[in-house]
Design a protein around this motif. Structure first.
Motif, short mmCIF file in Angstrom:
data_model
loop_
_atom_site.label_atom_id
_atom_site.label_comp_id
_atom_site.label_asym_id
_atom_site.label_seq_id
_atom_site.Cartn_x
_atom_site.Cartn_y
_atom_site.Cartn_z
N ALA A 102 0.28 24.92 46.95
CA ALA A 102 0.45 25.44 45.59
C ALA A 102 1.25 26.74 45.58
N ALA A 103 1.34 27.39 46.74
CA ALA A 103 1.96 28.72 46.78
C ALA A 103 3.41 28.74 46.23
N TYR A 110 5.34 33.26 39.00
CA TYR A 110 4.63 34.53 38.72
C TYR A 110 5.20 35.74 39.46
N LEU A 111 5.80 35.51 40.63
CA LEU A 111 6.29 36.66 41.38
C LEU A 111 7.80 36.85 41.24
N ARG A 117 4.75 44.93 37.95
CA ARG A 117 3.47 44.54 38.53
C ARG A 117 3.34 43.04 38.80
N PRO A 118 4.17 42.48 39.66
CA PRO A 118 4.05 41.06 39.94
C PRO A 118 2.67 40.74 40.51
N LYS B 44 9.81 25.48 39.78
CA LYS B 44 10.08 25.31 41.20
C LYS B 44 10.50 23.88 41.54
N PHE B 45 9.71 22.91 41.09
CA PHE B 45 9.99 21.56 41.60
C PHE B 45 11.23 20.93 40.98
N CYS B 46 11.77 21.54 39.93
CA CYS B 46 13.04 21.03 39.40
C CYS B 46 14.22 21.51 40.24
#
Ligand code: SF4
Lengths: 180, 132
Positions: A102-103, A110-111, A117-118, B44-46
């Motif tokens: 999932a990372a 999100y980062l 402030r990520p 991401k996955f696109c």
């Protein structure tokens, strides 16, 4: 005959399958004559009822809460239906699986774009952690029936529910088995 | 003792969410949060996929407003190819988008809000649906 208790739930999906269900329009009134919708995103009940006859499950199993909820739902439900391609195969929700965990998706969202402030979401007990691998429904709990489509067209849902309401085991054939 | 009030799940909305309210010692709200608990990672996955797939994938961001997402990826594709679409296509896209706004408003009103407005707050949940 007792009124049928129907539940619906959305897991990791887009709500499109539920929208297709609502596309049954007037037929929903026919359904309401013989069945109650006892749980789901369109009902305010917060707890899954102790016993339901049918549950339509939209979406793939993508986080820890989905796993817990599905175990509870399976125990309390007579007929569990994988409703739509995400539930049947993982579909779009599982497109992240080749990334390995999932990372990468979390970091990208999100980062990477954050300039202040990520931080990754961290709200224990509130925001459920993502599973590293998204599961189709049958990998989490035993499934009774599969209703494919992304989303399943309203006519297909109707044909399926009509057979269930008639007390038969729904048997989809031909074009009704199509994905996508 | 600080106390939490949790609304989980928030129902009859267009999406997946929870609300948490934190109360202080005097029972006053000290924090209120809205949590969106659905995340799939399209960002991401696109990446790295053929752009021609995007109008098939991005509408699955949201089954309630798929047209917005299909149009966004179609426009991105137009920009990549540096093409201008014909006026008829532009109008068709606009028409489709307006159709979606109509549909979403109907959904929001009839299925999501109407039970509160027509049946009242006190209606038991199972009857408080659009079919109630
Ligand atoms: S199967 Fe398709 S329409 Fe249904 S939740 Fe998944 S992406 Fe959305």
């Amino acid at each position: 005959m007792d009124r049928l208790k129907i539940a619906t739930v959305w897991l990791g999906g887009c709500s499109g399958c539920h929208m297709s269900l609502l596309d049954l329009d007037e037929w929903l009134f026919e359904l309401a004559k013989v069945a109650d919708v006892v749980y789901g995103p369109l009902v305010d009940t917060k707890e899954y009822p102790a016993a339901a006859d049918v549950c339509l499950v939209e979406g793939a199993v993508a986080n820890t809460e989905h796993v817990e909820l599905m175990h509870q739902i399976r125990q309390r439900t007579r007929v569990l239906v994988a409703f739509g391609d995400c539930a049947v195969t993982g579909n779009v929700t599982a497109l992240r699986n080749p990334l390995g965990s999932a990372a990468p998706v979390l970091e990208r969202a999100y980062l990477d774009p954050a300039n202040l402030r990520p931080a990754l979401p961290h709200e224990p007990g509130v925001v459920p952690p993502l599973l590293d691998r998204v599961l189709p429904l049958q990998e989490a709990v035993p499934v009774d029936f599969y209703l494919p489509g992304c989303p399943p067209p309203a006519d297909r849902i109707k044909a399926f529910l009509q057979e269930l309401l008639a007390g038969k085991a729904p048997h989809l054939t031909g074009a009704n088995l199509r994905f996508g | 003792m600080p106390q939490w009030i949790k609304i989980d799940p928030v129902t009859r909305i267009e999406g997946h969410a929870k609300i948490t309210l934190q109360l202080d010692d005097n029972g006053h709200v000290s924090d209120a949060r809205f949590h969106v608990v659905e995340f799939r990672g399209f960002e991401k996955f696109c990446e790295g996929r053929p752009f021609t797939e995007m109008p098939g994938i991005t509408p699955r961001v949201c089954g309630i407003c798929p047209v917005s997402h299909v149009l966004a990826s179609a426009k991105a594709g137009d920009a990549l190819l540096a093409v201008d679409i014909p006026p008829a296509a532009r109008k068709l896209r606009r028409l489709m988008n307006l159709g979606q706004i109509l549909q979403s408003h109907a959904l929001s009103f009839f299925h999501l809000s109407a039970p509160d407005l027509l049946l009242g707050w006190e209606t038991p949940p199972v009857n408080g649906t659009s079919s109630g």
